[in-house]
Design an enzyme around this catalytic site. Structure first.
Site, PDB file in Angstrom:
ATOM      1  N   GLU A  41      12.701 -72.498 108.302  1.00 14.27           N
ATOM      2  CA  GLU A  41      12.204 -72.712 106.760  1.00 14.27           C
ATOM      3  C   GLU A  41      12.103 -74.169 106.309  1.00 14.27           C
ATOM      4  O   GLU A  41      13.058 -74.897 106.599  1.00 14.27           O
ATOM      5  CB  GLU A  41      13.300 -71.758 106.157  1.00 14.27           C
ATOM      6  CG  GLU A  41      12.817 -71.662 104.500  1.00 14.27           C
ATOM      7  CD  GLU A  41      13.903 -70.692 103.855  1.00 14.27           C
ATOM      8  OE1 GLU A  41      13.673 -70.526 102.477  1.00 14.27           O
ATOM      9  OE2 GLU A  41      15.041 -70.663 104.120  1.00 14.27           O
ATOM     10  N   LYS A 113       7.206 -66.504 100.968  1.00 16.74           N
ATOM     11  CA  LYS A 113       8.503 -65.726 101.011  1.00 16.74           C
ATOM     12  C   LYS A 113       8.727 -64.680 100.143  1.00 16.74           C
ATOM     13  O   LYS A 113       8.210 -64.731  98.900  1.00 16.74           O
ATOM     14  CB  LYS A 113       9.579 -66.776 100.695  1.00 16.74           C
ATOM     15  CG  LYS A 113      11.139 -66.444 101.223  1.00 16.74           C
ATOM     16  CD  LYS A 113      11.800 -67.276 101.058  1.00 16.74           C
ATOM     17  CE  LYS A 113      13.426 -66.973 101.307  1.00 16.74           C
ATOM     18  NZ  LYS A 113      14.351 -68.108 101.324  1.00 16.74           N
ATOM     19  N   TYR A 119      22.052 -66.942  94.180  1.00 18.07           N
ATOM     20  CA  TYR A 119      23.532 -66.697  94.324  1.00 18.07           C
ATOM     21  C   TYR A 119      23.977 -67.777  95.319  1.00 18.07           C
ATOM     22  O   TYR A 119      23.126 -68.531  96.060  1.00 18.07           O
ATOM     23  CB  TYR A 119      23.923 -65.157  94.830  1.00 18.07           C
ATOM     24  CG  TYR A 119      23.244 -64.927  96.407  1.00 18.07           C
ATOM     25  CD1 TYR A 119      23.904 -65.257  97.503  1.00 18.07           C
ATOM     26  CD2 TYR A 119      21.959 -64.202  96.634  1.00 18.07           C
ATOM     27  CE1 TYR A 119      23.432 -65.025  98.663  1.00 18.07           C
ATOM     28  CE2 TYR A 119      21.386 -63.927  97.810  1.00 18.07           C
ATOM     29  CZ  TYR A 119      22.141 -64.197  98.812  1.00 18.07           C
ATOM     30  OH  TYR A 119      21.720 -64.181 100.251  1.00 18.07           O
ATOM     31  N   CYS A 149      13.620 -66.492 106.115  1.00 21.54           N
ATOM     32  CA  CYS A 149      15.319 -66.507 105.936  1.00 21.54           C
ATOM     33  C   CYS A 149      15.543 -64.972 105.160  1.00 21.54           C
ATOM     34  O   CYS A 149      15.508 -63.956 105.888  1.00 21.54           O
ATOM     35  CB  CYS A 149      15.523 -67.800 105.131  1.00 21.54           C
ATOM     36  SG  CYS A 149      17.331 -68.005 105.309  1.00 21.54           S
ATOM     37  N   SER A 185      19.600 -71.250 107.042  1.00 19.62           N
ATOM     38  CA  SER A 185      20.659 -70.606 106.649  1.00 19.62           C
ATOM     39  C   SER A 185      22.037 -71.347 106.869  1.00 19.62           C
ATOM     40  O   SER A 185      22.484 -71.816 107.945  1.00 19.62           O
ATOM     41  CB  SER A 185      21.007 -69.292 107.766  1.00 19.62           C
ATOM     42  OG  SER A 185      21.993 -68.719 107.402  1.00 19.62           O
ATOM     43  N   GLY A 296      48.853 -92.536 107.006  1.00 23.86           N
ATOM     44  CA  GLY A 296      49.856 -91.889 107.832  1.00 23.86           C
ATOM     45  C   GLY A 296      50.119 -90.351 108.146  1.00 23.86           C
ATOM     46  O   GLY A 296      50.738 -89.585 108.921  1.00 23.86           O
ATOM     47  N   GLY A 297      49.305 -89.771 107.125  1.00 23.84           N
ATOM     48  CA  GLY A 297      49.365 -88.163 106.935  1.00 23.84           C
ATOM     49  C   GLY A 297      48.218 -87.573 107.624  1.00 23.84           C
ATOM     50  O   GLY A 297      47.488 -88.407 108.224  1.00 23.84           O
ATOM     51  N   ASP A 299      45.845 -85.575 106.561  1.00 30.36           N
ATOM     52  CA  ASP A 299      44.308 -85.337 106.169  1.00 30.36           C
ATOM     53  C   ASP A 299      43.561 -86.845 106.160  1.00 30.36           C
ATOM     54  O   ASP A 299      42.331 -86.687 106.711  1.00 30.36           O
ATOM     55  CB  ASP A 299      44.635 -85.076 104.377  1.00 30.36           C
ATOM     56  CG  ASP A 299      45.302 -83.896 104.299  1.00 30.36           C
ATOM     57  OD1 ASP A 299      45.132 -82.866 104.995  1.00 30.36           O
ATOM     58  OD2 ASP A 299      46.066 -83.851 103.141  1.00 30.36           O
ATOM     59  N   GLU A 405      44.598 -79.004  98.012  1.00 31.74           N
ATOM     60  CA  GLU A 405      45.036 -80.049  97.211  1.00 31.74           C
ATOM     61  C   GLU A 405      43.977 -80.087  95.760  1.00 31.74           C
ATOM     62  O   GLU A 405      44.500 -80.268  94.866  1.00 31.74           O
ATOM     63  CB  GLU A 405      45.070 -81.565  97.623  1.00 31.74           C
ATOM     64  CG  GLU A 405      46.161 -81.595  98.830  1.00 31.74           C
ATOM     65  CD  GLU A 405      46.201 -82.810  99.681  1.00 31.74           C
ATOM     66  OE1 GLU A 405      47.266 -83.184 100.267  1.00 31.74           O
ATOM     67  OE2 GLU A 405      45.175 -83.603  99.497  1.00 31.74           O
ATOM     68  N   LYS A 515      38.525 -82.269  86.903  1.00 36.45           N
ATOM     69  CA  LYS A 515      38.664 -83.395  88.124  1.00 36.45           C
ATOM     70  C   LYS A 515      37.679 -83.037  89.309  1.00 36.45           C
ATOM     71  O   LYS A 515      37.007 -83.845  89.787  1.00 36.45           O
ATOM     72  CB  LYS A 515      39.936 -83.076  88.846  1.00 36.45           C
ATOM     73  CG  LYS A 515      41.253 -83.801  88.293  1.00 36.45           C
ATOM     74  CD  LYS A 515      42.370 -83.804  89.065  1.00 36.45           C
ATOM     75  CE  LYS A 515      43.630 -84.473  88.240  1.00 36.45           C
ATOM     76  NZ  LYS A 515      44.935 -84.297  89.111  1.00 36.45           N
TER      77      LYS A 515
END
Length: 544
Positions: A41, A113, A119, A149, A185, A296-297, A299, A405, A515
């Site tokens: 598509e 189409k 949505y 699609c 998709s 050092g973590g 993530d 987080e 945020k």
């Protein structure tokens, strides 16, 4: 019939580049004996183009590219996705989401189409007018049922019935020999299996072969995983294309074929989606290198590993930025990680800067105890230094926060949230651990000490995440119900979770929308990411 599948990686608005990719894939399919070639598509456009469509020259340039592409196509037809004008005399939206059958140097047929999703991440009703009818294309004695699609998605695979039309049924009732679907998709965990099951059921119900060509690559927050499919009514799925990479394949629908079995390991799919998402974001925005903070973590370690895989270690620059509360083990883990990945890591102490900032603000804060303000100072000092490195060296700065987080606001605006791409912002903490352990399945890539130690932001003495957050297994389970499944507090409590905890998490999620709307774009890998598919007001008082 031999169908060529051209699973290509298109860039939004790059009409010359996309046309070149299409021609290369088309010619590769010709070399393999294709009698018709199908593409994704909007393969000439890149998906999703969003409000670029509204620019006055966008669709005209798309149509110029279509004419050029048609001029390069010979007897074997190419089915290509593009955008067309709606007839000015017709009511409705100004454009059509379209497919064109190109052959012998010309556009032989145009298809619109029918079902336009609005949505989640989709907003096609904003731009496009749907097809009024579905008709097969006659081509050399065959009747081709072309869908785009959403046209092939059945009510059983939508949250609820959304449409009063069924393009597949309309085409089958009119008589078709084969169903073709051009798709864009996007990926989320579990989506490839859902598509495979759906295409198999469509082929069985329609009683004809289904050839499904999906886009691959990443555009902004969306990753397209490919996994193009061919299903036969009596044998199910007999071909599945490679995931997360471009490919061409010619499938002979009249040759003996057996059903395929695909092993889908969640950690492997998440890893490949993140790597592709980062690589394309960097490449398509014109960067060549990245930088990030290494704490050092776990993530930042996973983010660095994704970057090294996507770009090569020589294009990744890490900074470890210890404060008075950073453990020696964290700095050591960062250095070991950098060595394992083959990336650069420099150490820049922030203790002196932190001391100076506190001294500067002391007259204003006199008599007030230290609190989260001083914790955030450290994150913002680090953000300043990382942005300086990004500016000076031309690196794209990556943020390293995870979805858990980000959901509850356990991150510092203008601090650790500084950056141009939030690589793992849609990966819950428990999934972060899952992918890291998978990555270490054959050798230590991420230091085991990083994986095994209790997670901590290290912004105050002996700080641990679980000082203020529930265990991540519980937090992530509640977040999945509240954010992805949009369950109410009462429904989550009925599932067995403590009401006070559920309400605390719900309130944290709602209060921290401000945020997230200032955060860097992230790579979507779950069914509901914070980003373009979740539109929440900042100012609101609904509690539920």
């Amino acid at each position: 019939m031999k169908i060529g599948i051209a699973q290509i990686n298109a860039t939004v608005g790059d009409f010359p580049g996309n046309a070149k990719r299409l021609l290369e894939a088309y010619r590769a399919c010709l070399d393999e004996g294709a009698e018709l070639v199908i593409t994704p598509e909007m393969s000439l456009v890149g998906y999703p183009p969003r409000d670029l469509v509204l620019k006055s020259s966008f669709v005209p340039k798309c149509l110029q590219a279509l004419d050029y592409l048609a001029s390069e196509i010979g007897e074997v037809p190419l089915l290509v996705g593009y955008i067309d004008h709606n007839d000015p005399a017709d009511p409705g939206k100004p454009f059509r989401n379209a497919a064109a059958l190109l052959s012998d140097g010309e556009v032989q047929a145009r298809i619109w189409k029918t079902l336009l999703p609005t949505y989640d991440v989709f907003d096609e009703w904003r731009y496009f007018e749907p097809a009024e009818r579905c008709q097969a294309i006659e081509w050399k004695g065959r009747r081709l049922g072309v869908t785009i699609c959403e046209d092939i998605w059945t009510d059983a695979y939508l949250q609820r019935p959304l449409y009063d039309r069924d393009p597949v049924r309309e085409l089958v009732d009119g008589g078709v020999d084969i169903l073709l679907n051009l798709s864009a998709s996007p990926f989320h965990l579990g989506k490839p299996e859902v598509r495979s099951r759906m295409i198999r059921e469509v082929a069985t119900a329609a009683g004809v072969p289904v050839v499904y060509c999906n886009s691959v690559g990443a555009n902004d927050q969306l990753v397209f995983d490919g996994h193009s499919l061919v299903a036969l009514p009596d044998r199910g799925v007999v071909f599945e294309g490679r995931g997360f990479e471009e490919m061409t394949q010619v499938v002979d629908l009249e040759a003996p074929m057996t059903p395929v079995e695909v092993d889908r390991e969640s950690a492997a799919e998440l890893w490949r989606a993140l790597v592709l998402g980062l690589r394309d974001y960097v490449r398509k925005t014109g960067f060549s290198s990245v930088c990030l903070g290494l704490s050092g973590g776990i993530d930042s370690a996973l983010t660095a590993a994704v970057a090294a895989e996507a770009l090569g270690g020589e294009q990744v620059h890490g900074l470890t930025l210890p404060s008075p509360y950073s453990s020696g083990g964290s700095v050591e883990d960062s250095m070991v990680l950098a060595k394992n990945l083959g990336i650069r890591c420099d150490r820049v102490e922030i203790s002196a800067i932190f001391k100076e900032v506190k001294a500067t603000m002391a007259p204003l804060f006199e008599g007030l105890a230290e609190d989260v303000t001083e914790e955030n100072m450290q994150a913002r000092i680090r953000g300043l230094l990382l942005m300086a490195l990004s500016n000076k060296m031309g690196h794209l700065l990556l943020t390293t926060g995870n979805k858990s987080e980000l959901a509850v606001g356990y991150c510092t605006i203008y601090g650790d949230m500084c950056g141009g791409l939030a690589v793992i912002s849609d990966l819950p903490k428990t999934r972060v651990y899952e992918v890291c352990r998978w990555l270490n399945r054959e050798r230590e890539v991420i230091p085991w000490s990083t994986i095994d130690k209790p997670p901590s932001a290290e912004l105050r003495p002996d700080q641990k995440d679980q000082d203020t957050l529930p265990e991540y297994e519980v937090l992530d389970a509640i977040l999945e119900m509240y954010v992805e499944r949009q369950c109410s507090v009462d429904e989550i409590v009925e599932a067995g979770y403590e009401e006070s905890l559920v309400r605390w998490i719900q309130r944290r999620v709602d209060l921290n929308e401000w945020k997230r709307q200032q955060a860097a774009p992230g790579i979507r890998v779950t069914s509901k990411a914070f980003g373009m598919g979740r539109r929440m007001p900042i100012v609101q008082r609904f509690v539920g």
